[in-house]
Write a protein that holds these residues in place. Sequence first.
Motif, short mmCIF file in Angstrom:
data_model
loop_
_atom_site.label_atom_id
_atom_site.label_comp_id
_atom_site.label_asym_id
_atom_site.label_seq_id
_atom_site.Cartn_x
_atom_site.Cartn_y
_atom_site.Cartn_z
N GLY A 95 0.71 -1.11 -0.14
CA GLY A 95 -0.07 -0.08 0.22
C GLY A 95 0.67 1.26 0.02
N ALA A 96 0.19 2.21 -0.59
CA ALA A 96 1.05 3.54 -0.70
C ALA A 96 1.05 4.44 0.43
CB ALA A 96 0.42 4.41 -1.88
N PHE A 97 0.04 4.24 1.62
CA PHE A 97 0.17 4.97 2.58
C PHE A 97 1.30 4.45 3.70
CE2 PHE A 97 -4.07 6.03 0.82
CZ PHE A 97 -4.24 7.37 1.16
N TYR A 98 1.29 3.39 3.96
CA TYR A 98 2.39 2.86 5.13
C TYR A 98 3.66 3.20 4.71
CZ TYR A 98 4.20 0.05 8.76
OH TYR A 98 4.80 -0.16 9.84
N GLY A 99 4.25 3.93 5.67
CA GLY A 99 5.73 4.34 5.75
C GLY A 99 6.05 5.19 4.70
N THR A 100 4.87 5.99 3.88
CA THR A 100 5.05 7.13 3.23
C THR A 100 4.74 8.50 3.65
OG1 THR A 100 2.95 7.06 1.93
CG2 THR A 100 5.20 5.33 1.47
N ASP A 101 4.84 9.51 3.05
CA ASP A 101 4.29 10.87 3.33
C ASP A 101 2.95 11.16 2.40
OD1 ASP A 101 5.47 11.52 0.98
OD2 ASP A 101 6.28 13.16 1.70
N LEU A 102 2.37 9.94 1.80
CA LEU A 102 1.29 10.27 0.99
C LEU A 102 0.11 11.11 1.63
CD1 LEU A 102 -0.26 9.92 -1.57
CD2 LEU A 102 -1.02 7.74 -0.92
N ASP A 103 -0.26 10.52 3.15
CA ASP A 103 -1.42 11.24 3.79
C ASP A 103 -1.00 12.40 4.01
OD1 ASP A 103 -3.90 10.79 4.98
OD2 ASP A 103 -2.63 11.05 6.86
N LEU A 104 0.06 12.77 4.56
CA LEU A 104 0.42 14.12 4.80
C LEU A 104 0.48 15.03 3.38
CD1 LEU A 104 1.93 16.37 6.53
CD2 LEU A 104 4.08 15.41 5.88
N GLN A 105 0.93 14.34 2.49
CA GLN A 105 0.92 15.25 1.17
C GLN A 105 -0.32 15.60 0.73
OE1 GLN A 105 3.29 16.97 -0.54
NE2 GLN A 105 5.31 15.97 0.55
N LEU A 106 -1.41 14.50 0.84
CA LEU A 106 -2.79 14.88 0.43
C LEU A 106 -3.40 15.81 1.40
CD1 LEU A 106 -3.73 11.02 -0.63
CD2 LEU A 106 -3.11 12.99 -2.09
N ARG A 107 -3.13 15.55 2.54
CA ARG A 107 -3.84 16.57 3.62
C ARG A 107 -3.42 18.06 3.60
NH1 ARG A 107 -7.40 13.59 6.50
NH2 ARG A 107 -6.91 11.33 6.64
N ARG A 108 -2.13 18.17 3.24
CA ARG A 108 -1.91 19.61 3.21
C ARG A 108 -2.13 20.22 1.75
NH1 ARG A 108 4.80 19.28 4.96
NH2 ARG A 108 4.14 19.26 7.16
N ARG A 109 -2.69 19.41 1.10
CA ARG A 109 -3.11 20.11 -0.31
C ARG A 109 -4.86 20.02 -0.08
NH1 ARG A 109 1.58 18.03 -1.17
NH2 ARG A 109 2.72 19.18 -2.89
N GLY A 110 -5.32 19.56 0.97
CA GLY A 110 -6.89 19.58 1.20
C GLY A 110 -7.71 18.56 0.65
N VAL A 111 -6.84 17.58 0.08
CA VAL A 111 -7.57 16.53 -0.62
C VAL A 111 -8.26 15.90 0.08
CG1 VAL A 111 -7.03 14.43 -1.97
CG2 VAL A 111 -5.66 16.45 -2.38
#
Length: 196
Positions: free
Chosen positions: A106-122
């Motif tokens: 999965g692309a969420f575990y151990g990456t900054d994907l959630d942070l990058q999405l939330r900072r963009r208001g996604v």
Amino acid sequence: MALTTLDPRTALVLIDLQRGIVAAPTAPHPAAEIVARGVQLADAFRAHGAPVVLVRVTTAPDGADAAPGRTDRGPAGGSRPEGWDVLVDEFGGHPGDLVVTKRNWGAFYGTDLDLQLRRRGVTQIVLGGIATSIGVESTARAAHEHGYHVTLATDAMTDLDAEGHRNSVERIFPRLGETGTTAEIIELLARTRGAS
């Protein structure tokens, strides 16, 4: 469930469209078709100013950072050819795209994907890529658990076997979000954002 809407802040997330994975035999769709549909989606999202996230998977050459655990298939690491983890050329040349490197399914575990999405208001993601029942499904499950609305571009994904793809599309994805084709998603994107 039929595709109903795309939130004002929706991101496209494409999973593992990289040289080593695209070169593998896939079913039910050839990898080249998935790349082409991914390009169509990415172009449409970029045209509307929506984020495009390209996810790739890799491990250290010695496999030291591969997911641990015993499996019937053996260790997850191992040597790979040079360039195996490089995104295919069709996705190059867009400096505004986000690239996320994962070391798990999965692309969420151990990456900054959630942070990058939330900072963009996604608040919603549209998913595609390879393999449907592995990286795409794992990312869809985590996105759902993180509270994102999930849309799955079912003709912009394929698997290593047709049965795995079918099971995800028919049994799992309807529980995680809405499904649609590339054309339906692009049309809805244009309708909700105004034609570009």
